[in-house]
Design a protein around this motif. Structure first.
Motif, PDB file in Angstrom:
ATOM      1  N   LEU A 134     -15.129 -12.744   5.330  1.00 47.44           N
ATOM      2  CA  LEU A 134     -14.900 -13.233   6.688  1.00 47.44           C
ATOM      3  C   LEU A 134     -14.700 -14.743   6.761  1.00 47.44           C
ATOM      4  CD1 LEU A 134     -17.446 -11.040   8.684  1.00 47.44           C
ATOM      5  CD2 LEU A 134     -14.979 -10.703   8.428  1.00 47.44           C
ATOM      6  N   LYS A 135     -15.241 -15.473   5.773  1.00 44.96           N
ATOM      7  CA  LYS A 135     -15.089 -16.924   5.791  1.00 44.96           C
ATOM      8  C   LYS A 135     -13.810 -17.389   5.114  1.00 44.96           C
ATOM      9  CE  LYS A 135     -20.050 -17.937   6.066  1.00 44.96           C
ATOM     10  NZ  LYS A 135     -21.205 -18.635   5.429  1.00 44.96           N
ATOM     11  N   GLU A 136     -13.085 -16.462   4.484  1.00 46.48           N
ATOM     12  CA  GLU A 136     -11.817 -16.812   3.835  1.00 46.48           C
ATOM     13  C   GLU A 136     -10.735 -17.065   4.878  1.00 46.48           C
ATOM     14  OE1 GLU A 136     -10.357 -14.207   0.833  1.00 46.48           O
ATOM     15  OE2 GLU A 136     -12.326 -13.952  -0.112  1.00 46.48           O
ATOM     16  N   GLY A 137      -9.719 -17.841   4.496  1.00 43.94           N
ATOM     17  CA  GLY A 137      -8.598 -18.089   5.391  1.00 43.94           C
ATOM     18  C   GLY A 137      -7.787 -16.825   5.621  1.00 43.94           C
ATOM     19  N   ALA A 138      -7.256 -16.676   6.814  1.00 38.25           N
ATOM     20  CA  ALA A 138      -6.488 -15.475   7.162  1.00 38.25           C
ATOM     21  C   ALA A 138      -5.216 -15.351   6.336  1.00 38.25           C
ATOM     22  CB  ALA A 138      -6.144 -15.498   8.649  1.00 38.25           C
ATOM     23  N   TYR A 139      -4.679 -16.479   5.853  1.00 44.17           N
ATOM     24  CA  TYR A 139      -3.438 -16.444   5.096  1.00 44.17           C
ATOM     25  C   TYR A 139      -3.606 -15.796   3.719  1.00 44.17           C
ATOM     26  CZ  TYR A 139      -1.538 -19.661   8.615  1.00 44.17           C
ATOM     27  OH  TYR A 139      -1.121 -20.234   9.781  1.00 44.17           O
ATOM     28  N   ALA A 140      -4.851 -15.560   3.308  1.00 42.45           N
ATOM     29  CA  ALA A 140      -5.097 -14.896   2.030  1.00 42.45           C
ATOM     30  C   ALA A 140      -4.849 -13.390   2.116  1.00 42.45           C
ATOM     31  CB  ALA A 140      -6.528 -15.157   1.572  1.00 42.45           C
ATOM     32  N   LEU A 141      -4.704 -12.874   3.322  1.00 39.02           N
ATOM     33  CA  LEU A 141      -4.482 -11.441   3.513  1.00 39.02           C
ATOM     34  C   LEU A 141      -3.023 -11.079   3.291  1.00 39.02           C
ATOM     35  CD1 LEU A 141      -6.577 -10.941   6.784  1.00 39.02           C
ATOM     36  CD2 LEU A 141      -7.299 -10.441   4.444  1.00 39.02           C
ATOM     37  N   SER A 142      -2.771  -9.805   2.986  1.00 40.88           N
ATOM     38  CA  SER A 142      -1.398  -9.312   2.863  1.00 40.88           C
ATOM     39  C   SER A 142      -0.751  -9.259   4.243  1.00 40.88           C
ATOM     40  CB  SER A 142      -1.392  -7.910   2.239  1.00 40.88           C
ATOM     41  OG  SER A 142      -1.945  -6.968   3.153  1.00 40.88           O
ATOM     42  N   GLY A 143       0.566  -9.035   4.280  1.00 36.05           N
ATOM     43  CA  GLY A 143       1.280  -8.971   5.556  1.00 36.05           C
ATOM     44  C   GLY A 143       0.742  -7.892   6.479  1.00 36.05           C
ATOM     45  N   GLY A 144       0.504  -6.710   5.923  1.00 35.13           N
ATOM     46  CA  GLY A 144      -0.030  -5.619   6.740  1.00 35.13           C
ATOM     47  C   GLY A 144      -1.431  -5.910   7.231  1.00 35.13           C
ATOM     48  N   GLN A 145      -2.253  -6.524   6.378  1.00 34.73           N
ATOM     49  CA  GLN A 145      -3.603  -6.897   6.792  1.00 34.73           C
ATOM     50  C   GLN A 145      -3.566  -7.977   7.868  1.00 34.73           C
ATOM     51  OE1 GLN A 145      -5.096  -7.930   2.873  1.00 34.73           O
ATOM     52  NE2 GLN A 145      -6.440  -6.146   2.855  1.00 34.73           N
ATOM     53  N   GLN A 146      -2.661  -8.939   7.727  1.00 37.12           N
ATOM     54  CA  GLN A 146      -2.536  -9.989   8.742  1.00 37.12           C
ATOM     55  C   GLN A 146      -2.168  -9.397  10.103  1.00 37.12           C
ATOM     56  OE1 GLN A 146      -0.019 -13.303   7.699  1.00 37.12           O
ATOM     57  NE2 GLN A 146      -1.016 -13.614   5.725  1.00 37.12           N
ATOM     58  N   GLN A 147      -1.287  -8.389  10.098  1.00 33.94           N
ATOM     59  CA  GLN A 147      -0.916  -7.790  11.382  1.00 33.94           C
ATOM     60  C   GLN A 147      -2.091  -7.038  11.996  1.00 33.94           C
ATOM     61  OE1 GLN A 147       1.025  -8.546  13.531  1.00 33.94           O
ATOM     62  NE2 GLN A 147       2.873  -7.309  13.645  1.00 33.94           N
ATOM     63  N   ILE A 179      -0.272   0.993  11.079  1.00 39.70           N
ATOM     64  CA  ILE A 179      -0.183   0.405  12.414  1.00 39.70           C
ATOM     65  C   ILE A 179       0.112   1.492  13.448  1.00 39.70           C
ATOM     66  CG2 ILE A 179       1.061  -1.219  13.890  1.00 39.70           C
ATOM     67  CD1 ILE A 179      -0.668  -2.626  11.833  1.00 39.70           C
ATOM     68  N   GLU A 180       1.016   2.416  13.118  1.00 43.85           N
ATOM     69  CA  GLU A 180       1.331   3.503  14.045  1.00 43.85           C
ATOM     70  C   GLU A 180       0.096   4.372  14.316  1.00 43.85           C
ATOM     71  OE1 GLU A 180       4.672   5.746  12.689  1.00 43.85           O
ATOM     72  OE2 GLU A 180       6.096   4.109  13.010  1.00 43.85           O
TER      73      GLU A 180
END
Length: 244
Positions: A134-147, A179-180
């Motif tokens: 949770l303390k990591e930057g959001a940009y470390a996530l994959s595209g699907g995880q970011q969405q 996502i769907e």
């Protein structure tokens, strides 16, 4: 309701009922007004000079006119969440992304914020993947995880309406499917509008479908009726790929 970009009449005589706890899909060719309508619902057009609304968008049961001059746009953006075409996490930690709207609402209790962040990440089917990060930057996530993180961020303030603007167009098939599934599950707790150019997606996830063309609603009906027995010839031509 009508909407103008300066002198351009972008939405013309829109008259539409959006069912509660259901998914409404907005379809139509590029530039026909779908995203413009979404941005009316959370007052994003207020960010640019020259834009103008006419008419009313009523939020029931209180009969609140969303686009009324006496309504605070920031309040509407908390009550009407939005997820965009490309993931747009803030340059903050995973936790702070989800907590952002809660702090805007004036929530200061650390325990309440932590609980709501966890609840929102679980609702977005992301908690198990990030609970130790949770303390990591959001940009470390994959595209699907970011969405999915953006969905959790939109869910945290407990909106009444959630808007999706082509939320899977930048994602791979596996992420699209997740996502769907989320969209389908979330309608139990809120009302959803989704803009999509993917006809199969509209058929899979929505209860009602609205076909736009040149800023007007050509046809609105149950999704099964629109796809199997469209009333308007223009709708049938669009669905069969004769134009797009």
């Amino acid at each position: 309701m009508n909407f103008f970009y300066g002198t351009k009449h972008a939405l013309k005589n829109i008259n539409l009922s959006i069912p509660v706890n259901a998914v409404t899909a907005l379809i139509g060719p590029s530039g026909c007004g779908k995203t413009t309508l979404l941005r009316c619902l959370n007052r994003m057009h207020d960010l640019y000079q020259g834009n103008r609304y006419e008419g009313r968008i009523l939020l029931l049961p209180e009969n609140l006119n969303i686009i009324g001059s006496d309504v605070d746009p920031m309040e509407m953006r908390l009550r009407v969440g939005m997820v965009f075409q490309k993931p747009n996490p803030f340059p903050k930690s995973i936790f702070d992304n989800v907590a952002f709207g809660l702090r805007l609402k004036g929530i200061t209790s650390r325990s309440e914020i932590a609980g709501r962040v966890e609840e929102s990440l679980k609702a977005a089917a992301l908690w198990e993947e990030v609970k130790d990060r949770l303390k990591e930057g959001a940009y470390a996530l994959s595209g699907g995880q970011q969405q999915r993180l953006c969905i959790a961020r939109a869910l945290a303030p407990e909106p009444e309406l959630l808007l999706f603007d082509e939320p899977t167009s930048a994602l791979d098939p596996a992420s699209t499917s997740r996502i769907e599934d989320l969209v389908y599950q979330l309608k139990d707790r809120l009302t959803i509008l989704i803009v999509t150019h993917n006809m199969q997606q509209a058929a899979r996830v929505s209860d009602q479908t609205v076909f736009f063309f040149h800023g007007e609603i050509i046809e609105a009906n149950k999704t099964s009726t629109i796809f199997e027995h469209p009333r308007e010839e223009l709708t049938a031509k669009y669905l069969t790929g004769q134009f797009g």
